[in-house]
Design a protein around this motif. Structure first.
Motif, PDB file in Angstrom:
ATOM      1  N   GLY A  30     -41.891 -47.609 105.144  1.00  0.00           N
ATOM      2  CA  GLY A  30     -41.195 -46.813 106.130  1.00  0.00           C
ATOM      3  C   GLY A  30     -41.966 -45.607 106.620  1.00  0.00           C
ATOM      4  N   SER A  31     -41.265 -44.760 107.396  1.00  0.00           N
ATOM      5  CA  SER A  31     -41.871 -43.545 107.947  1.00  0.00           C
ATOM      6  C   SER A  31     -40.794 -42.483 108.093  1.00  0.00           C
ATOM      7  N   GLY A  32     -41.240 -41.233 108.114  1.00  0.00           N
ATOM      8  CA  GLY A  32     -40.319 -40.112 108.213  1.00  0.00           C
ATOM      9  C   GLY A  32     -40.481 -39.202 107.011  1.00  0.00           C
ATOM     10  N   LEU A  54     -32.955 -47.834 105.173  1.00  0.00           N
ATOM     11  CA  LEU A  54     -33.361 -46.446 104.961  1.00  0.00           C
ATOM     12  C   LEU A  54     -34.816 -46.223 105.359  1.00  0.00           C
ATOM     13  N   GLU A  55     -35.621 -47.269 105.256  1.00  0.00           N
ATOM     14  CA  GLU A  55     -37.040 -47.164 105.590  1.00  0.00           C
ATOM     15  C   GLU A  55     -37.279 -46.958 107.081  1.00  0.00           C
ATOM     16  N   LYS A  56     -36.240 -47.159 107.899  1.00  0.00           N
ATOM     17  CA  LYS A  56     -36.351 -46.888 109.330  1.00  0.00           C
ATOM     18  C   LYS A  56     -36.326 -45.389 109.622  1.00  0.00           C
ATOM     19  N   HIS A  57     -35.895 -44.612 108.645  1.00  0.00           N
ATOM     20  CA  HIS A  57     -35.716 -43.175 108.852  1.00  0.00           C
ATOM     21  C   HIS A  57     -36.537 -42.311 107.902  1.00  0.00           C
ATOM     22  N   THR A 287     -26.987 -45.723 104.046  1.00  0.00           N
ATOM     23  CA  THR A 287     -28.110 -45.245 104.837  1.00  0.00           C
ATOM     24  C   THR A 287     -27.728 -44.033 105.665  1.00  0.00           C
ATOM     25  N   ASP A 288     -26.566 -44.083 106.307  1.00  0.00           N
ATOM     26  CA  ASP A 288     -26.117 -42.960 107.116  1.00  0.00           C
ATOM     27  C   ASP A 288     -26.011 -41.690 106.278  1.00  0.00           C
ATOM     28  N   ALA A 294     -30.912 -35.997 104.702  1.00  0.00           N
ATOM     29  CA  ALA A 294     -32.336 -35.678 104.806  1.00  0.00           C
ATOM     30  C   ALA A 294     -32.661 -34.961 106.110  1.00  0.00           C
ATOM     31  N   ARG A 295     -31.935 -35.281 107.148  1.00  0.00           N
ATOM     32  CA  ARG A 295     -32.187 -34.610 108.429  1.00  0.00           C
ATOM     33  C   ARG A 295     -31.806 -33.140 108.361  1.00  0.00           C
ATOM     34  N   SER A 296     -30.610 -32.886 107.818  1.00  0.00           N
ATOM     35  CA  SER A 296     -30.122 -31.511 107.777  1.00  0.00           C
ATOM     36  C   SER A 296     -28.800 -31.485 107.057  1.00  0.00           C
TER      37      SER A 296
END
Length: 565
Positions: A30-32, A54-57, A287-288, A294-296
């Motif tokens: 993944g990436s991020g 999850l690896e999409k994010h 995943t959500d 992780a984003r915030s």
């Protein structure tokens, strides 16, 4: 694909490096933002924890824990794999990756390791995800697991495979080889899935793909590596997300709630259709939850005023009675602004539709359900059923706000008025709570907020009937907290002071005379009550139970001294 290159420690594929004389392997997808994932067991292979969604994010770094797979074994194997040793290994990986901060996700025993790492080595952590963990092991944890296993057995008594699962649990204490460990891991798996036998074709391959190595759970000299983090978790300073499956047998909702209450500012997500493996059972919701964390800690969405919409109630559903005007309306608007899907309820459809239109125009979710809560059991049950259906099958938050204020004194009150006021102010809240709470109990999570009043405790020469109903509501708040608290339901109340309608000026309202000499010195606005309701409904109030919060400008808590020198 594999790489040994220290220059590319986050390149996709398999990596290995020397970690204090032991080979440490990990796998990158993944990436991020970078998130390390530590598997459970101890001794379970990492593969089951892989989460492609999850690896999409995120850049997922799946740890092949020491003593498992092709990572090295300690000289004291199968002993010596303590949380301290695993934490050291994690720190070596973090240092090797060379990034300033990482997220750390631990599943099952891996959650024990992640909690330990956050307590003792927090410096390199952006946040932790405690997925199916607990604050304690030993007899207390074992007794709770035994109780949950009995519930599982009762729920699946008709399944032919049940006896094999129970026999495997009984054999768990006797394992001493890799082969036995693998047999036990596969044998208990049906109890780790909320509905394994309902879709065995889906889950049997997951069971067959498991890999495991025998890890004793003892330290290097043969003593148990027991866990009791209750004293340390309140000191955790890194952001924390707690994820638990409602049907988890081993680390169920009790432990998820306790972790959430112990860790300051943590967030709790209960996966309502999952057991111990929610990332496989409900991958989208799992995943959500992790992605948003992780984003915030606070996501934003636009409102019609161009201001950020917060997310303290993101994903929650709420039923608010009497929400077509005043305090109820303000609470509905505030809940929706914090991300909740709100049911606006009342007798006046035109006013209800206007509240819903306001919420939707601001980018929120709301629906109106007309209801005349006359105190009858039938009316409360009808509203509960309609709201549950409209909200997708569950109500997370119930606000008992509807009420009426009769004119007159004790000497002028007739029996019809007495019965009507108690029916609306007390019976309706009682029977609506009775109708809604069972659904909350089944999920192990829910919030009930009642609306009391300052006049329940500070009497006036008028309004005895109304005051007595609000006294009853505050008493019910404490009683319900005692009755439902151990089942994951928080019950609290708000006691508003002298509150004006939104159209009135809090400085010139004639009722302001009742606030002379108070700390606030003026009447209040419905938004003040709504803000308190948001707090009680949110995870910020996870440790608040059976409390009546006075939002009254100091009217009941402070001696009123007019024209004091």
């Amino acid at each position: 694909m594999s790489t040994q290159s220290p220059a590319e420690p986050l390149a996709p594929g398999v990596h290995a490096f020397d970690s204090d004389g032991v080979t440490q392997r990990y796998h990158v997808y993944g990436s991020g933002p970078v998130c390390l994932a530590h598997p459970g067991g101890p001794g379970i292979g990492w593969e089951y924890l892989r989460t492609p969604e999850l690896e999409k994010h995120l850049t997922m770094v799946y740890v092949e824990a020491l003593g498992t797979g092709e990572s090295g074994r300690l000289p004291t194997h199968p002993n010596g794999y303590t949380r301290e040793r695993y934490s050291i290994a994690l720190q070596r990986i973090i240092d090797h990756l060379g990034v300033p901060k990482v997220y750390l996700l631990g599943h099952s025993h891996g959650a024990f390791v992640a909690a330990y790492h956050a307590i003792h080595r927090p410096a390199g952590l952006a946040g932790i995800i405690l997925y199916e963990g607990a604050p304690v092991t030993g007899p207390e944890h074992g007794a709770e697991a035994a109780r949950r296993l009995q519930e599982f057995a009762a729920a699946h008594a008709d399944r032919p495979g049940l006896n094999d699962v129970l026999a495997t649990f009984a054999a768990m204490q006797d394992i001493s080889t890799d082969e036995q460990t693998l047999a036990v891991a596969r044998g208990v798996l049906p109890s780790y899935i909320a509905d394994y036998w309902g879709d065995e074709r889906r889950w049997a391959p997951v069971r067959d793909a498991l890999r495991a190595s025998y890890i004793s759970g003892l330290d290097a000299i043969g003593s148990p590596d027991l866990v009791d983090d209750r004293a340390d978790l309140p000191k955790v300073t890194v952001p924390a997300l707690v994820i638990v499956g409602l049907f988890d047998v081993i680390c169920g909702p009790r432990w998820g709630r306790e972790l959430h209450e112990l860790i300051p500012g943590s967030r709790l997500v209960v996966l309502e259709h999952s057991g111990h493996l929610g990332h496989l059972e409900e991958p989208e919701r799992f995943t959500d939850a992790v992605r948003d964390f992780a984003r915030s800690p606070r996501s934003t969405s636009p409102t019609n005023k161009g201001e950020p919409m917060s997310s303290r109630l993101h994903g929650k559903t709420a039923l608010i009675t009497g929400s077509t005007s005043n305090i109820g309306r303000a609470t509905a608007l505030a809940f929706a602004a914090e991300g909740a899907h709100v049911i606006v309820s009342g007798r006046d459809r035109s006013r209800g539709d206007a509240v819903v239109a306001h919420i939707r125009g601001a980018g929120g979710q709301a629906d109106f359900i007309a209801a005349d809560l006359d105190g009858s059991l039938a009316a409360s049950r009808a509203l509960a059923a309609a709201a549950t259906e409209q909200l997708g099958g569950h109500i997370d938050i119930l606000v008992n706000n509807a009420g009426i204020f009769p004119p007159g004194s004790t000497l002028t009150t007739d029996e019809e008025t007495f019965d009507r006021v108690y029916a609306v102010n007390v019976k309706a809240a009682f029977f609506l709570t009775q109708a809604v709470v069972p659904g909350m109990i089944s999920r192990g999570d829910g919030v009930v907020i009642n609306l009391g009043s300052w006049v329940a405790r500070l009497s006036l020469p008028v309004g005895a009937l109304y005051a007595s109903t609000k006294g009853a509501i505050e008493t019910l708040t404490r009683a319900w907290s005692s009755e439902f608290g151990s089942q994951g339901i928080r019950v609290n109340a708000i006691s508003p002071g002298v509150i004006v309608t939104p159209e009135q000026d809090t400085g010139t309202d004639p009722l302001g005379v009742l606030m002379h000499g108070t700390p606030a010195g003026r009447t209040g606005h419905p938004d003040a009550i709504a803000a308190a309701a948001v707090y009680l409904a949110s995870d910020d109030a996870a440790f608040v139970h059976g409390t009546v919060i006075d939002v009254d400008g100091g009217r009941t808590g402070v001696a009123v001294v007019k024209d004091a020198v």
